[in-house]
Design an enzyme around this catalytic site. Structure first.
Site, PDB file in Angstrom:
ATOM      1  N   CYS A   1       1.029  -1.102   0.042  1.00  0.00           N
ATOM      2  CA  CYS A   1       0.105   0.082   0.057  1.00  0.00           C
ATOM      3  C   CYS A   1       1.093   1.189  -0.058  1.00  0.00           C
ATOM      4  O   CYS A   1       0.459   2.570  -0.138  1.00  0.00           O
ATOM      5  CB  CYS A   1      -1.054   0.094   1.283  1.00  0.00           C
ATOM      6  SG  CYS A   1      -2.104  -1.289   1.365  1.00  0.00           S
TER       7      CYS A   1
ATOM      8  N   CYS B   1      -3.292   7.677   6.931  1.00  0.00           N
ATOM      9  CA  CYS B   1      -2.099   7.601   7.654  1.00  0.00           C
ATOM     10  C   CYS B   1      -1.963   7.776   9.233  1.00  0.00           C
ATOM     11  O   CYS B   1      -1.313   7.305   9.830  1.00  0.00           O
ATOM     12  CB  CYS B   1      -1.420   8.989   7.031  1.00  0.00           C
ATOM     13  SG  CYS B   1      -0.918   8.941   5.465  1.00  0.00           S
TER      14      CYS B   1
END
Lengths: 298, 420
Positions: free
Chosen positions: A35, A106
């Site tokens: 990812c 994140c």
């Protein structure tokens, strides 16, 4: 380009607490190179007080991944472990004056690293059912996996219902085509026979498919895995498909879907069904992934 | 700070001053509609004819009526593919490659849902096609083949002339997306069997919002936009006259200076690559390096992530682009890098430097001086990199030294399936 806040830029250009922490006693590794985000959080915890005395990070990732990691270390330093466990991904995003919707993952990675590091310090096993799909609704940052789960769980049939349950599609409406596709896919799964639904459980489970009493060796494990594949194979073959074991890497089982199964839009459902059977048979949490997800060797 | 350096010319280019100058009168002075009978219109009509001739010359087309002005490369691509399917209802298959621009791939994914059969040709680790695989797919059900002339990310060239010949021998239409190739390499369509070609103005120093579909005379066609006689009824809508004039000028400039530009660009590009590869370990050039556009260099920096590299370069006044997932908002890195089997550790760290005739040697030297510091800084932060004094390199076994608690199952995006 993304619109990053000044705080995000500042933490990216001048990250705090980066690099290895030599005397760390709690380490959390999360993320995946696939990812494009991976984070190692290192904590130095005072054994007497339970206070996090120091925190460092190493991150492979974009600007906001590095900034989120940096912010996380600043937030948790000086906290007790119990306080730290209450830190949410929203806290991290807020600390940075917000993140673009596409980058909220994140901050999620930061929170997960924190949980993993604390579990590691406490000698606990940490696992996460983290599953992330393609981002469908960019206004409210809702991904495909989330929409699919909610659609299935609540038997939803329209875009309006999906918006009501998940907020997805409630903003600019540009993602309605994507939401409709998920609805159609789930609908097909509800109606479809054979490969599209998880393989039905056989009432008389053969010996080979019973969960083991003790920890398996790799050879035993692979034999069990093959037994599961042999068990589901007839159902796939009925639909002119097939499956083959490609590799086993830790808790990840890579398979090749063949024939009609290859590229079938119900691939995820098929793998999900096989995964469920694997978990029952092996008696441990494993992931069944298509071979295309296998890390390519450099 | 020194003047910024623009090395993202495959994304878009600066409009050439001579192009702006040529366009200027067509906003206020020659503002007429080319369809009008009066003098205001006929001035514009003449200018469009001249521009059509300039584009014809760059493409090496036999007739100027083979040039259809559109709004962009994407429109040209969509028009070509949809036309081929519409005009030949007995054929429902499309052959393309899995490294095409999204203008083709996303369209093909949609066509697949609508019932068409789409074959995507694979590429090898250098981004090259297997022509035997291609030949085996040519049959009477194929309506059109669409293969790009030059790849936008790596600059790799496909043998489209040969492929068009093979398709023609089986009576199959051939389209090529030449958005990156036009203006950069010599084209002579009249000596090929290419039926349709897409071009985009803003990639060759013309403005954005103007494109071309080349349509070989005699190739069966169905318009995308109906409603007017413009472009001989093949693309309705009032002509974007100023931009068409600008595109004509840009084509003239590209053709006139192609040889000298390419020689200069090749030298600068090689200087950049040698400079970077000579200083930095664990990085490599992607694509078919011996057979690519002279202006493009795509370098993979292992163990670090592309967006972070771009942000740091941007701070130093250097503009480039990346194939990392993070710059696109998707979870997968560039489909082109994945198609070539570039490992994830490198695919996320690919940086594309694309030059133009505006770049100078001094600029390249500044970039060569800046990149090592940026890479070192990010590797210091990376859990896949070990930075001990006197011994820097990837962590002993990058796979096992860093083994996350979960390996984030980023499910393939539903729309764009990058992996074959």
């Amino acid at each position: 380009m993304w619109e990053y806040s000044d705080k995000v830029r500042e933490h990216f250009f001048n990250p705090r607490n980066s690099g290895p922490l030599e005397d760390a006693n709690g380490i959390g590794d999360v993320g995946s190179i696939q990812c494009g985000d991976a984070l190692r959080l290192m904590l130095k915890v005072n054994a007497d007080t339970g206070v996090i005395e120091d925190a460092h990070f190493q991150t492979f990732g974009c600007g906001s991944a590095i900034a989120s990691s940096s912010a996380l270390t600043e937030i948790v330093k000086g906290m007790t472990l119990d306080e730290a466990l209450k830190v949410s991904n929203q806290n991290i995003a807020d600390y940075l004056d917000g993140l673009p919707p596409e980058k909220m993952h994140c901050s999620v990675m930061g929170r997960e690293a924190l949980q993993a590091a604390i579990a590691n310090y406490r000698g606990e096993e940490w696992s996460d059912d983290h599953e992330e799909g393609a981002l469908i609704c960019k206004c409210f940052a809702v991904d495909a996996a989330m929409i699919e789960d909610v659609v299935k769980a609540n038997d939803l049939h329209t875009v309006e219902e999906v918006t009501f349950y998940t907020k997805a599609g409630g903003g600019c409406a540009a993602c309605h085509e994507g939401v409709e596709e998920i609805l159609a896919k789930v609908k097909a799964g509800r109606a479809g026979p054979g490969e599209v639904s998880p393989p039905p459980l056989c009432p008389a489970t053969p010996e080979a498919l019973r969960p083991p009493a003790t920890k398996l060796t790799l050879v035993q494990k692979i034999k069990k895995i093959e037994a599961v594949l042999d068990f589901v194979r007839p159902m796939l073959q009925r639909d002119h498909g097939d499956v083959e074991l490609a590799d086993v890497q830790g808790k990840k089982i890579y398979v090749t879907l063949k024939g009609a199964c290859s590229g079938c839009m119900m691939e995820a459902a098929t793998l999900g069904g096989i995964q469920q059977k694997m978990i029952e048979t092996l008696g441990e949490l494993v992931q069944v992934l298509p071979i295309s997800h296998m890390p390519v060797e450099a | 700070m020194d003047a910024p350096i623009y090395l993202d010319n495959n994304a878009t280019t600066r409009v050439a001053p001579a192009v702006v100058e040529a366009m200027q009168p067509f906003f206020t002075e020659h503002f007429g509609n080319a369809s009008s009978i009066h003098a205001f219109g006929s001035e514009v009509g003449k200018a469009l004819k001249k521009a059509r001739g300039q584009v014809q010359a760059l493409l090496g087309a036999e007739h100027d009526s083979e040039i259809i002005f559109t709004s962009c490369g994407t429109e040209s691509d969509a028009t070509a593919i949809l036309s081929a399917l519409k005009a030949q209802p007995e054929r429902n298959a499309v052959i393309t490659t899995n490294v095409e621009h999204p203008a083709i791939l996303t369209l093909c994914d949609w066509l697949e849902k609508e019932g068409a059969i789409v074959h995507k040709l694979k590429v090898d680790k250098k981004g090259r096609l297997d022509l035997d695989e291609y030949k085996s797919l040519l049959n009477d059900r194929v309506a059109v083949v669409s293969a790009m002339w030059a790849n936008n990310e790596t600059g790799t060239l496909f043998p489209v002339e040969e492929m068009a010949g093979l398709a023609a021998a089986r009576g199959i239409m051939f389209h090529t997306d030449a958005v990156q190739a036009a203006g950069k390499i010599p084209l002579d369509l009249k000596s090929t069997r290419i039926d349709m070609l897409s071009l985009s103005g803003h990639k060759l120093h013309a403005p954005k919002g103007i494109g071309v579909l080349y349509l070989r005379r005699g190739c069966r066609f169905r318009p995308l936009l109906r409603g007017g006689h413009q472009e001989r009824g093949r693309r309705a809508g009032t002509e974007n006259s100023a931009s068409i004039v600008g595109l004509g000028k840009a084509c003239e400039l590209a053709l006139a200076h192609m040889a000298e530009n390419n020689a200069a660009l090749g030298r600068l590009r090689d200087r950049l690559e040698h400079g970077i590869l000579g200083q930095i370990g664990h990085c490599f050039v992607t694509g078919d390096t011996g057979n690519r556009l002279p202006n493009t260099s795509n370098i993979a920096f292992e163990y670090i992530e592309g967006e972070a590299i771009l942000l740091l370069l941007n701070k130093l006044g250097i503009a480039a682009s990346s194939g990392s997932a993070c710059t696109s908002g998707s979870l997968e890195p560039s489909h082109v890098m994945r198609a070539m089997g570039i490992p994830y550790t490198a695919a996320h760290g690919t940086i594309r430097f694309s030059l133009s005739r505006d770049n100078t040697e001094a600029e390249i030297d500044r970039v060569v001086a800046a990149v090592p510091g940026v890479v070192a800084r990010l590797r210091k932060l990376s859990p896949y990199w070990s930075d001990r004094p006197g011994k820097s390199g990837p962590a002993a076994h990058p796979g096992t030294a860093f083994a996350p608690g979960y390996a984030g199952s980023c499910f393939p995006p539903l729309i764009r399936r990058a992996d074959p």
